[in-house]
Design a protein around this motif. Structure first.
Motif, PDB file in Angstrom:
ATOM      1  N   MET A 177      42.069  51.775  35.057  1.00 50.50           N
ATOM      2  CA  MET A 177      41.808  50.773  36.100  1.00 50.50           C
ATOM      3  C   MET A 177      42.899  50.784  37.169  1.00 50.50           C
ATOM      4  O   MET A 177      42.619  50.562  38.356  1.00 50.50           O
ATOM      5  CB  MET A 177      41.666  49.384  35.465  1.00 50.50           C
TER       6      MET A 177
ATOM      7  N   ILE B 137      42.032  53.471  39.646  1.00 46.25           N
ATOM      8  CA  ILE B 137      40.925  53.104  40.547  1.00 46.25           C
ATOM      9  C   ILE B 137      41.419  52.139  41.619  1.00 46.25           C
ATOM     10  O   ILE B 137      41.071  52.252  42.792  1.00 46.25           O
ATOM     11  CB  ILE B 137      39.733  52.527  39.740  1.00 46.25           C
ATOM     12  N   ARG B 138      42.278  51.216  41.204  1.00 48.48           N
ATOM     13  CA  ARG B 138      42.883  50.280  42.181  1.00 48.48           C
ATOM     14  C   ARG B 138      43.757  51.031  43.181  1.00 48.48           C
ATOM     15  O   ARG B 138      43.721  50.784  44.383  1.00 48.48           O
ATOM     16  CB  ARG B 138      43.772  49.262  41.454  1.00 48.48           C
TER      17      ARG B 138
ATOM     18  N   GLY C  17      41.259  53.530  45.471  1.00 46.42           N
ATOM     19  CA  GLY C  17      40.346  52.738  46.300  1.00 46.42           C
ATOM     20  C   GLY C  17      39.275  53.558  46.981  1.00 46.42           C
ATOM     21  O   GLY C  17      39.275  54.798  46.923  1.00 46.42           O
ATOM     22  N   PRO C  18      38.333  52.889  47.662  1.00 50.38           N
ATOM     23  CA  PRO C  18      37.223  53.567  48.329  1.00 50.38           C
ATOM     24  C   PRO C  18      37.729  54.604  49.331  1.00 50.38           C
ATOM     25  O   PRO C  18      38.638  54.320  50.121  1.00 50.38           O
ATOM     26  CB  PRO C  18      36.491  52.434  49.045  1.00 50.38           C
ATOM     27  N   GLY C  19      37.160  55.803  49.285  1.00 53.54           N
ATOM     28  CA  GLY C  19      37.475  56.827  50.270  1.00 53.54           C
ATOM     29  C   GLY C  19      38.726  57.633  49.995  1.00 53.54           C
ATOM     30  O   GLY C  19      39.005  58.599  50.705  1.00 53.54           O
ATOM     31  N   GLY C  20      39.491  57.258  48.996  1.00 55.96           N
ATOM     32  CA  GLY C  20      40.710  58.017  48.693  1.00 55.96           C
ATOM     33  C   GLY C  20      40.419  59.208  47.796  1.00 55.96           C
ATOM     34  O   GLY C  20      39.277  59.602  47.631  1.00 55.96           O
TER      35      GLY C  20
ATOM     36  N   TYR D  29      41.980  61.219  43.979  1.00 52.50           N
ATOM     37  CA  TYR D  29      42.774  60.995  42.787  1.00 52.50           C
ATOM     38  C   TYR D  29      43.793  62.095  42.497  1.00 52.50           C
ATOM     39  O   TYR D  29      44.544  61.993  41.530  1.00 52.50           O
ATOM     40  CB  TYR D  29      41.847  60.836  41.577  1.00 52.50           C
TER      41      TYR D  29
ATOM     42  N   ILE E  90      37.943  45.328  43.837  1.00 55.60           N
ATOM     43  CA  ILE E  90      38.243  46.456  44.730  1.00 55.60           C
ATOM     44  C   ILE E  90      37.143  46.575  45.778  1.00 55.60           C
ATOM     45  O   ILE E  90      37.402  46.670  46.968  1.00 55.60           O
ATOM     46  CB  ILE E  90      38.393  47.767  43.921  1.00 55.60           C
TER      47      ILE E  90
ATOM     48  N   ASN F  75      32.886  50.605  50.109  1.00 61.13           N
ATOM     49  CA  ASN F  75      32.757  50.652  51.573  1.00 61.13           C
ATOM     50  C   ASN F  75      31.348  51.073  51.987  1.00 61.13           C
ATOM     51  O   ASN F  75      30.837  52.086  51.505  1.00 61.13           O
ATOM     52  CB  ASN F  75      33.756  51.653  52.162  1.00 61.13           C
TER      53      ASN F  75
ATOM     54  N   PRO G  99      35.326  58.358  45.933  1.00 64.77           N
ATOM     55  CA  PRO G  99      35.126  57.057  45.305  1.00 64.77           C
ATOM     56  C   PRO G  99      34.586  55.968  46.257  1.00 64.77           C
ATOM     57  O   PRO G  99      35.133  55.774  47.338  1.00 64.77           O
ATOM     58  CB  PRO G  99      36.551  56.688  44.844  1.00 64.77           C
ATOM     59  N   MET G 100      33.510  55.373  45.844  1.00 59.37           N
ATOM     60  CA  MET G 100      33.055  54.061  46.322  1.00 59.37           C
ATOM     61  C   MET G 100      32.813  53.972  47.812  1.00 59.37           C
ATOM     62  O   MET G 100      33.134  52.959  48.437  1.00 59.37           O
ATOM     63  CB  MET G 100      34.064  52.995  45.861  1.00 59.37           C
ATOM     64  N   THR G 101      32.244  55.052  48.366  1.00 57.54           N
ATOM     65  CA  THR G 101      31.946  55.042  49.797  1.00 57.54           C
ATOM     66  C   THR G 101      30.479  55.392  50.034  1.00 57.54           C
ATOM     67  O   THR G 101      29.992  56.406  49.517  1.00 57.54           O
ATOM     68  CB  THR G 101      32.856  56.049  50.528  1.00 57.54           C
TER      69      THR G 101
ATOM     70  N   GLY H  98      39.031  63.974  38.412  1.00 61.07           N
ATOM     71  CA  GLY H  98      40.415  64.206  38.789  1.00 61.07           C
ATOM     72  C   GLY H  98      40.622  64.239  40.294  1.00 61.07           C
ATOM     73  O   GLY H  98      41.741  64.120  40.768  1.00 61.07           O
ATOM     74  N   ALA H  99      39.500  64.417  41.061  1.00 58.60           N
ATOM     75  CA  ALA H  99      39.594  64.392  42.525  1.00 58.60           C
ATOM     76  C   ALA H  99      38.881  63.153  43.056  1.00 58.60           C
ATOM     77  O   ALA H  99      39.479  62.306  43.708  1.00 58.60           O
ATOM     78  CB  ALA H  99      38.993  65.658  43.120  1.00 58.60           C
TER      79      ALA H  99
END
Lengths: 514, 514
Positions: free
Chosen positions: A422, A425-426, A429-432, A434, B62, B65, B238-240, B268-269
């Motif tokens: 978690m 994920i924080r 964030g969106p659009g980043g 890892y 979180i 977007n 992520p999350m877009t 991982g990405a």
């Protein structure tokens, strides 16, 4: 051959030794698989009961043949079976009662205690291909196997991280007389590797030789109190137990050594064409075989075996990686667990002549099925080609590499706070992405299983490097492993005693090639 | 291209027609898979609850977007979400509440009603590879895909027994301007095949064109009342949620056409390196996407998608057929079923550059995982090569052939009296063989799945015939299928109307190649 083994180690000191350390590949053996995932089950309780009832009917009404083995017939008579000629009819419930003394799991000891394996429960032990008279590699094509090939396979198995077991007749060393082969094969397993191995089953006297060589390797007392071999006893399906295999079984069971009791079935030829019919016959055969092992010595360690392939009704060829064989295997796993017995099945099965796409599809189907069906001892887990006629060097390292995927799958899904990620994920964030985050940095090295054979390079790099296929890459890996092989250390006295035993034994024999 | 289609059929009469009948290969399409086996589940109830709770935390704290899409932000605001810039934070429970109106299964109609598919429940529908800009075959090597390649793939899919669906962008026809491609692709699916297909998602206007072409093919009223397309809406993990994909989703959902809402994840990405972390993010993303589809039109058919690969941390390349991707997929299937949604994952995934052993191991791992994880819609089920950059003709027919093994496995174990085969076991008895017995004679034709690509011949025959590998055999099969292709019959007026629609539409556009 094995002469080089402990001596080379003895010889190498000082600078040579340090140079060897620097260039050596890391030899690592994974612990046998301990499944943290469920088994896949295809038979309902109702179906299981039908098959069990039918198997008891087969044993009681049709019976099984124990061929050329009056002592076995007498044992069965004494146990309460009805014997008529070589036919043994086992009253309902008797086989199951006899089987109850067989252990649900057992330890097979290796000479390196770190490599001992526990066979049964949720475990999966992987052993290499068994039995092919031919070998194949890129350099030499398809040819009869020799003892040099055999030793090369034992070395590859020793160097393979995901292989827990050195196996038995990894290929048939056809350049050695038939009656002497077992001695050279055992010597190779015992000296070139420190993983557990299998004994000879091709004659009761060879089983006795196997026990005697183990007494030299492990000590007489240790062998009497511990299991140090797991050997393959095939049943001649349908329902025939020949005197050679049973003779070997008798030797091993008496000495508390483990046997796989395994019907050898090409569906439609040695068993009915239906899954339920095949399962019925397999269960009846294994029950008779394991019950017999317990007549020899109650408590002798045994494995419920099931070697099942389907058939191409056009050519008569056995076919592998097929859905029907998988369904039989899933069902057989359920039946074995209900008897409280370790289970053997699956392998790197394929019918292909080459280590190509056909070979890999069929093999992957079979390996996945082996993990999911709850197999405890996977013979033939790497190197099998052409329906078992050929042991392939390239396929050996390809398959051995794939066994890593089974280790990964068996881990299941860890759910600790770190696994939940978690914070990652924080952080991202969106659009980043890892790739650089703290959680990835901390975990990426162990996060993903990675092939040691496959190509993961960009297309352009791969193309520049010769656009090589998997076989070519695997050929390189074989050469690399063999070039970096170093024998495990061994007590020179034991080594000398083993060599002497083999020499003495051979001196008493004339050569037999059939 | 498609000009030949209905006319050829129209032209052929009398002798030519009879000759065609004699030489034609039988075109048979299996019904979509209805599993008679359980799903394989790796997450405990406790683990599922942790992941669900974490996913709600991701949505609430979180957020996700919605990019360049003020109307979407307004819809979310109206539904009770907290909107800040483009960030949408969805209070706990809201997404799940919205998702409740999505159907647990739906029928996607084909123009041939016999080929309509029911997506959801215990079913598995197989569709071909989607998206590669390159194609590869033995003759031409690796090259940019053209519309001729595209049409060839549609024909192969039509001829493939185990493929239930014609797919969408089977390859990118790079010789057609980007803004016109969807028209030619749809025309090919609609005229060269009679299997169900996918609509365009690369622009909302192209989604509208897809709907309009379906109105010609199926009739306007039929399309308003029925689902005739299942289209692929990727989430930019992520999350877009970008405006192009969401724009297409809005068109489809409004028109009651199905969408797969699918995170596209290289572990991982685009998601954490851990299985549990990836599952958390996938669940949050899919919940947000599907909730949004239900804001557009409650009851719009959707599929819980999960495209997951792992990564080689050395090269950054996505890796396929790996245990971590399998564990994510098994878990995602469980999460989808708990939401009562159809599930999409798996495929003929591989990273290999060639249809070799690597490709086949990776693919077989992934296909088996797809069946066992309860996938309802398997996109990319055949033809995928080189991480999805390449559609391979040979691999297409190899993989399509392997889909037959999934059909066989899914049957489970029939337990009727005939299946139990007790009469056969009695008839044959110990030491006999089953090849000639009555039960075998009655059942052998359907008893075993048989490859149409692989080699089952004796070694000597295979060797004399050129010792060909699977790729060579598959190349022959491609040629054979294409040579025997006959378009399915079609109402000439509908055909003409589709062709006219495409021509008219193109006439209004200038060429765009980016």
């Amino acid at each position: 051959m094995a002469e080089e083994t402990p001596r080379r180690r003895g010889r190498s000191g000082g600078g040579a030794s340090r140079r060897a350390e620097r260039t050596a590949v890391k030899i690592e053996t994974a612990k046998y698989i301990e499944r943290n995932i469920p088994n896949f089950e295809v038979l309902s309780e109702e179906a299981l009961v039908v098959i069990e009832t039918n198997a008891e009917t087969v044993l009681a009404e049709i019976g099984v043949n124990f061929v050329d083995n009056p002592a076995a017939l007498q044992r069965w008579r004494d146990a309460g079976a009805e014997v008529e000629g070589e036919r043994v009819r086992i009253p309902r419930g008797l086989a199951k009662k006899l089987i109850a003394t067989a252990p649900s799991e057992f330890t097979q000891h290796a000479r390196n205690p770190e490599k001992s394996v526990v066979i049964g429960g949720k475990n999966l032990v992987c052993a290499p291909v068994y039995g092919p008279p031919f070998v194949r590699d890129v350099e030499g094509g398809r040819r009869y196997a020799t003892i040099a090939d055999f030793e090369k396979f034992v070395k590859l198995a020793y160097m393979s991280k995901w292989l827990h077991h050195s196996g038995g007749t990894v290929c048939e060393p056809t350049d050695i007389p038939v009656n002497k082969r077992h001695l050279d094969m055992l010597l190779a397993h015992m000296t070139l590797s420190d993983k557990p191995f299998m004994g000879s089953v091709t004659d009761p006297s060879r089983a006795r030789d196997s026990v005697e060589m183990c007494e030299i390797l492990f000590g007489k007392e240790f062998v009497q109190n511990n299991t140090v071999m797991t050997s393959l006893i095939n049943i001649n399906s349908p329902m025939t137990f020949d005197d050679v295999m049973m003779g070997a079984l008798e030797v091993y069971a008496k000495n508390n050594q483990a046997c796989i009791i395994s019907p050898f079935i090409v569906g439609g030829a040695m068993a009915p064409v239906s899954v339920a019919g095949t399962l019925t016959q397999v269960l009846a055969e294994v029950m008779a075989g394991i019950a017999y092992s317990q007549l020899i010595r109650p408590g002798a360690p045994v494995i419920f075996g099931a070697f099942v392939s389907s058939i191409d009704m056009n050519s008569g060829a056995p076919t592998f990686g097929t859905p029907e064989a998988s369904l039989v295997t899933y069902g057989a796993g359920q039946l074995a667990r209900r008897l409280g017995l370790p289970f053997r099945s699956s392998g790197s099965f394929c019918g292909s002549k080459l280590p190509d796409a056909q070979a890999a599809y069929e093999t992957a189907n079979s390996l996945n099925m082996g993990l999911m069906s709850g197999v405890n001892f996977m013979l033939h887990s790497c190197g099998w080609l052409e329906g078992g006629l050929v042991a392939s060097f390239e396929k050996f390292v390809m398959d051995a590499d794939q066994l890593g995927t089974l280790h990964g799958l068996a881990k299941g899904v860890p759910m600790e706070e770190e696994d939940q990620a978690m914070d990652a994920i924080r952080e991202v964030g969106p659009g980043g992405h890892y790739l650089g985050c703290a959680h990835t940095q901390a975990n990426f090295k162990t996060a993903f299983w990675k092939s040691e054979v496959f190509d993961y390079k960009p297309f352009e790099t791969w193309d520049e490097e010769g656009a090589r296929d998997t076989t070519a890459l695997a050929s390189d890996r074989v050469a690399h492993l063999i070039a970096n092989y170093k024998a495990p250390s061994m007590d020179p006295e034991i080594y000398a005693a083993l060599v002497a035993y083999v020499a003495d034994k051979k001196a008493t024999m004339s050569d037999a090639f059939a």
